[in-house]
Enzyme design. Structure first.
Site, PDB file in Angstrom:
ATOM      1  N   ASP A 281      -5.880   1.665  -2.826  1.00 51.04           N
ATOM      2  CA  ASP A 281      -7.212   2.276  -2.807  1.00 51.04           C
ATOM      3  C   ASP A 281      -7.716   2.486  -4.243  1.00 51.04           C
ATOM      4  OD1 ASP A 281      -9.468   3.566  -1.904  1.00 51.04           O
ATOM      5  OD2 ASP A 281      -8.443   5.351  -1.149  1.00 51.04           O
TER       6      ASP A 281
ATOM      7  N   SER B  61      -0.526   1.634   5.254  1.00 48.51           N
ATOM      8  CA  SER B  61       0.312   2.794   5.624  1.00 48.51           C
ATOM      9  C   SER B  61       1.793   2.704   5.245  1.00 48.51           C
ATOM     10  CB  SER B  61       0.221   3.093   7.130  1.00 48.51           C
ATOM     11  OG  SER B  61      -0.976   3.737   7.463  1.00 48.51           O
ATOM     12  N   THR B  62       2.189   1.677   4.487  1.00 47.40           N
ATOM     13  CA  THR B  62       3.615   1.608   4.129  1.00 47.40           C
ATOM     14  C   THR B  62       3.891   2.136   2.719  1.00 47.40           C
ATOM     15  OG1 THR B  62       3.428  -0.674   3.358  1.00 47.40           O
ATOM     16  CG2 THR B  62       4.084  -0.352   5.649  1.00 47.40           C
TER      17      THR B  62
ATOM     18  N   ALA C  22       2.126   5.470   0.364  1.00 47.91           N
ATOM     19  CA  ALA C  22       2.106   6.940   0.404  1.00 47.91           C
ATOM     20  C   ALA C  22       2.185   7.489   1.831  1.00 47.91           C
ATOM     21  CB  ALA C  22       0.842   7.431  -0.277  1.00 47.91           C
TER      22      ALA C  22
ATOM     23  N   ILE D 267      -3.929  -7.586  -4.231  1.00 52.16           N
ATOM     24  CA  ILE D 267      -5.073  -7.876  -3.345  1.00 52.16           C
ATOM     25  C   ILE D 267      -6.408  -7.827  -4.097  1.00 52.16           C
ATOM     26  CG2 ILE D 267      -5.482  -5.522  -2.490  1.00 52.16           C
ATOM     27  CD1 ILE D 267      -5.821  -6.860   0.324  1.00 52.16           C
TER      28      ILE D 267
HETATM   29  P1  ADP Z   1      -1.073   3.954   2.317  1.00 52.89           P
HETATM   30  O1  ADP Z   1      -1.629   5.276   1.831  1.00 52.89           O
HETATM   31  O2  ADP Z   1      -1.887   3.347   3.444  1.00 52.89           O
HETATM   32  O3  ADP Z   1       0.387   3.993   2.597  1.00 52.89           O
HETATM   33  P2  ADP Z   1      -0.682   2.703  -0.338  1.00 52.89           P
HETATM   34  O4  ADP Z   1      -1.733   2.141  -1.210  1.00 52.89           O
HETATM   35  O5  ADP Z   1       0.069   3.899  -0.814  1.00 52.89           O
HETATM   36  O6  ADP Z   1      -1.386   2.945   1.101  1.00 52.89           O
HETATM   37  O7  ADP Z   1       0.359   1.557   0.012  1.00 52.89           O
HETATM   38  C1  ADP Z   1       0.136   0.542   0.909  1.00 52.89           C
HETATM   39  C2  ADP Z   1       0.785  -0.736   0.405  1.00 52.89           C
HETATM   40  O8  ADP Z   1      -0.060  -1.320  -0.601  1.00 52.89           O
HETATM   41  C3  ADP Z   1       2.154  -0.546  -0.251  1.00 52.89           C
HETATM   42  O9  ADP Z   1       3.013  -1.575   0.225  1.00 52.89           O
HETATM   43  C4  ADP Z   1       1.846  -0.729  -1.729  1.00 52.89           C
HETATM   44  O10 ADP Z   1       2.960  -1.260  -2.427  1.00 52.89           O
HETATM   45  C5  ADP Z   1       0.740  -1.748  -1.678  1.00 52.89           C
HETATM   46  N1  ADP Z   1      -0.125  -1.909  -2.862  1.00 52.89           N
HETATM   47  C6  ADP Z   1      -0.370  -1.068  -3.886  1.00 52.89           C
HETATM   48  N2  ADP Z   1      -1.226  -1.631  -4.762  1.00 52.89           N
HETATM   49  C7  ADP Z   1      -1.531  -2.870  -4.283  1.00 52.89           C
HETATM   50  C8  ADP Z   1      -2.343  -3.973  -4.719  1.00 52.89           C
HETATM   51  N3  ADP Z   1      -3.053  -3.900  -5.852  1.00 52.89           N
HETATM   52  N4  ADP Z   1      -2.386  -5.098  -3.944  1.00 52.89           N
HETATM   53  C9  ADP Z   1      -1.695  -5.187  -2.784  1.00 52.89           C
HETATM   54  N5  ADP Z   1      -0.929  -4.195  -2.324  1.00 52.89           N
HETATM   55  C10 ADP Z   1      -0.843  -3.058  -3.058  1.00 52.89           C
END
Ligand code: ADP
Length: 186
Positions: free
Chosen positions: A40, A130-131, A133, A17
């Site tokens: 994040d 939210s999918t 951590a 993203i």
């Molecule tokens: P949360 O704490 O809301 O669960 P995470 O960042 O741990 O957020 O994960 C949310 C989703 O984002 C997961 O499916 C993860 O694989 C995905 N993710 C991690 N890095 C990226 C990125 N650079 N671009 C898009 N999605 C990502």
């Protein structure tokens, strides 16, 4: 894959993203707004310190206790291709997904789009909130995400394009399957 809701394109794609060139990208933040792991961390790393500076101001003014789950705020995109980052907080599920988690996740997507519209933004990219951590069950989270996005787009004819940018093949497949179900149900 791509479908049209009214005049809006809804795109599901595999990708990172932080590379998207939409007006805004949405961050799956935590309520501190001070950065974290997963998507994040990636957004703050690539966007640079201007994002964190604005997050700190938001904490000092609007949300001294932290951003409540399901709400959204907006900052600059810093060095990102996207001009803005919309920060929202999804529910912490630990595998559980009842009405409460569903409503909060729904609100996270819906309120992010509402904020984009209020700011006059036409194109928005979402990660799968939210999918990671926060461990919400992917199938249920995907259905809720798509329901919120599609219901918003049916109600307000303003946003031109919504991209859901999925980081892995697995979560992409889950969203694709869920999209068929959601369309059949609506
Ligand atoms: P949360 O704490 O809301 O669960 P995470 O960042 O741990 O957020 O994960 C949310 C989703 O984002 C997961 O499916 C993860 O694989 C995905 N993710 C991690 N890095 C990226 C990125 N650079 N671009 C898009 N999605 C990502």
């Amino acid at each position: 894959m791509e479908i049209t809701i009214g005049k809006t394109k809804l795109i599901l794609k595999i990708g990172d993203i932080t590379e998207e060139n939409t007006d805004a990208i949405v961050n799956a933040a935590n309520s501190t707004l001070m950065g974290g792991g997963g998507v994040d961390g990636a957004i703050h790393r690539k966007g640079g310190s201007a994002i964190l500076e604005e997050c700190k101001k938001i904490r000092q003014t609007l949300y001294p206790e932290g951003l409540p789950t399901g709400e959204a705020v907006i900052t600059t995109g810093g060095k990102l291709k996207a001009r803005y980052v919309i920060h929202t907080v999804g529910p912490i599920c630990h595998g559980k997904f009842d009405e409460t988690e569903e409503k909060l996740l729904y609100n996270a997507y819906y309120n992010s789009l509402k904020l984009a519209k209020e700011k006059g933004l036409r194109t928005v990219s979402f990660p799968s909130i939210s999918t990671g951590a926060y461990r919400c069950p992917p199938e249920k989270a995907a259905k809720t995400a798509l329901k919120a996005i599609i219901e918003f787009l049916k109600k307000y004819d303003y946003i031109q394009e919504v991209r859901v940018v999925l980081f892995t093949e697995d979560i992409y497949k889950t969203f694709k399957e869920s999209l068929k179900e959601v369309i059949d149900e609506l």
